[in-house]
Design a protein around this motif. Structure first.
Motif, PDB file in Angstrom:
ATOM      1  N   CYS A  78      44.151   4.690  63.497  1.00  0.00           N
ATOM      2  CA  CYS A  78      42.781   4.244  63.225  1.00  0.00           C
ATOM      3  C   CYS A  78      42.644   3.471  61.910  1.00  0.00           C
ATOM      4  O   CYS A  78      41.562   2.984  61.611  1.00  0.00           O
ATOM      5  N   GLY A  79      43.701   3.414  61.127  1.00  0.00           N
ATOM      6  CA  GLY A  79      43.642   2.716  59.846  1.00  0.00           C
ATOM      7  C   GLY A  79      43.748   3.684  58.683  1.00  0.00           C
ATOM      8  O   GLY A  79      43.317   4.836  58.781  1.00  0.00           O
ATOM      9  N   LEU A  80      44.342   3.217  57.590  1.00  0.00           N
ATOM     10  CA  LEU A  80      44.589   4.065  56.423  1.00  0.00           C
ATOM     11  C   LEU A  80      43.340   4.734  55.883  1.00  0.00           C
ATOM     12  O   LEU A  80      43.365   5.903  55.508  1.00  0.00           O
ATOM     13  N   GLU A  81      42.235   3.996  55.816  1.00  0.00           N
ATOM     14  CA  GLU A  81      41.005   4.559  55.243  1.00  0.00           C
ATOM     15  C   GLU A  81      40.474   5.729  56.052  1.00  0.00           C
ATOM     16  O   GLU A  81      39.827   6.628  55.529  1.00  0.00           O
ATOM     17  N   LYS A  82      40.787   5.762  57.341  1.00  0.00           N
ATOM     18  CA  LYS A  82      40.312   6.855  58.193  1.00  0.00           C
ATOM     19  C   LYS A  82      41.290   8.030  58.217  1.00  0.00           C
ATOM     20  O   LYS A  82      40.972   9.083  58.747  1.00  0.00           O
ATOM     21  N   GLY A  83      42.454   7.857  57.631  1.00  0.00           N
ATOM     22  CA  GLY A  83      43.451   8.916  57.605  1.00  0.00           C
ATOM     23  C   GLY A  83      43.362   9.800  56.378  1.00  0.00           C
ATOM     24  O   GLY A  83      44.278  10.550  56.088  1.00  0.00           O
ATOM     25  N   ARG A  84      42.263   9.736  55.690  1.00  0.00           N
ATOM     26  CA  ARG A  84      42.075  10.556  54.493  1.00  0.00           C
ATOM     27  C   ARG A  84      41.328  11.833  54.857  1.00  0.00           C
ATOM     28  O   ARG A  84      40.429  11.835  55.690  1.00  0.00           O
ATOM     29  N   SER A  85      41.696  12.916  54.193  1.00  0.00           N
ATOM     30  CA  SER A  85      41.083  14.199  54.508  1.00  0.00           C
ATOM     31  C   SER A  85      39.582  14.190  54.267  1.00  0.00           C
ATOM     32  O   SER A  85      38.827  14.814  55.020  1.00  0.00           O
ATOM     33  N   ILE A  86      39.099  13.456  53.269  1.00  0.00           N
ATOM     34  CA  ILE A  86      37.657  13.402  52.985  1.00  0.00           C
ATOM     35  C   ILE A  86      36.908  12.772  54.165  1.00  0.00           C
ATOM     36  O   ILE A  86      35.819  13.220  54.536  1.00  0.00           O
ATOM     37  N   TYR A  87      37.490  11.757  54.768  1.00  0.00           N
ATOM     38  CA  TYR A  87      36.885  11.107  55.932  1.00  0.00           C
ATOM     39  C   TYR A  87      36.801  12.100  57.094  1.00  0.00           C
ATOM     40  O   TYR A  87      35.764  12.230  57.749  1.00  0.00           O
ATOM     41  N   LEU A  88      37.910  12.813  57.332  1.00  0.00           N
ATOM     42  CA  LEU A  88      37.929  13.779  58.435  1.00  0.00           C
ATOM     43  C   LEU A  88      36.966  14.929  58.176  1.00  0.00           C
ATOM     44  O   LEU A  88      36.324  15.424  59.101  1.00  0.00           O
ATOM     45  N   LEU A  89      36.836  15.348  56.925  1.00  0.00           N
ATOM     46  CA  LEU A  89      35.874  16.404  56.584  1.00  0.00           C
ATOM     47  C   LEU A  89      34.433  15.955  56.815  1.00  0.00           C
ATOM     48  O   LEU A  89      33.575  16.758  57.167  1.00  0.00           O
ATOM     49  N   GLN A  90      34.163  14.680  56.598  1.00  0.00           N
ATOM     50  CA  GLN A  90      32.818  14.164  56.847  1.00  0.00           C
ATOM     51  C   GLN A  90      32.514  14.164  58.344  1.00  0.00           C
ATOM     52  O   GLN A  90      31.393  14.468  58.751  1.00  0.00           O
ATOM     53  N   LEU A  91      33.500  13.814  59.147  1.00  0.00           N
ATOM     54  CA  LEU A  91      33.288  13.790  60.599  1.00  0.00           C
ATOM     55  C   LEU A  91      33.284  15.193  61.205  1.00  0.00           C
ATOM     56  O   LEU A  91      32.502  15.479  62.110  1.00  0.00           O
ATOM     57  N   PHE A  92      34.196  16.032  60.710  1.00  0.00           N
ATOM     58  CA  PHE A  92      34.392  17.368  61.261  1.00  0.00           C
ATOM     59  C   PHE A  92      34.311  18.387  60.118  1.00  0.00           C
ATOM     60  O   PHE A  92      35.346  18.863  59.643  1.00  0.00           O
TER      61      PHE A  92
END
Length: 99
Positions: free
Chosen positions: A64-78
């Motif tokens: 999905c791209g480097l910016e989406k592979g960050r834990s902060i991004y995943l925490l925001q979604l889930f």
């Protein structure tokens, strides 16, 4: 068919089912969520187990791209425990290193 809301058979999964399970948790899935679920399912197909947080980040970054592979991004979604929630919504077994 499921134990503790984790599907026992990968083939039983559908996007509609993921939306329904997430809605019960108060999460409205959108295209970004589905991208992550798809990446987790690809990981499972390749390795035979659900990704814990670090492998999930790496897999999402690859798909999905480097910016989406960050834990902060995943925490925001889930929020809370991304690896566990992604596994549940993607119809995968609970990741082994998740409590």
């Amino acid at each position: 068919m499921s134990t503790k809301n984790y599907l026992s058979k990968l083939a039983d999964w559908s996007q509609d089912q993921a939306v329904s399970i997430a809605a019960a948790d108060g999460i409205e899935l959108n295209a970004e969520h589905i991208q992550v679920l798809d990446a987790a399912r690809v990981f499972y197909d390749q390795y035979g187990f659900s990704p814990s947080m670090r492998p999930l980040c790496k897999t999402v970054a690859e798909h999905c791209g480097l910016e989406k592979g960050r834990s902060i991004y995943l925490l925001q979604l889930f929020p809370g425990s991304p690896a566990k929630l992604v596994a549940r919504y993607a119809g995968l077994p609970k990741p082994k290193n998740c409590l």
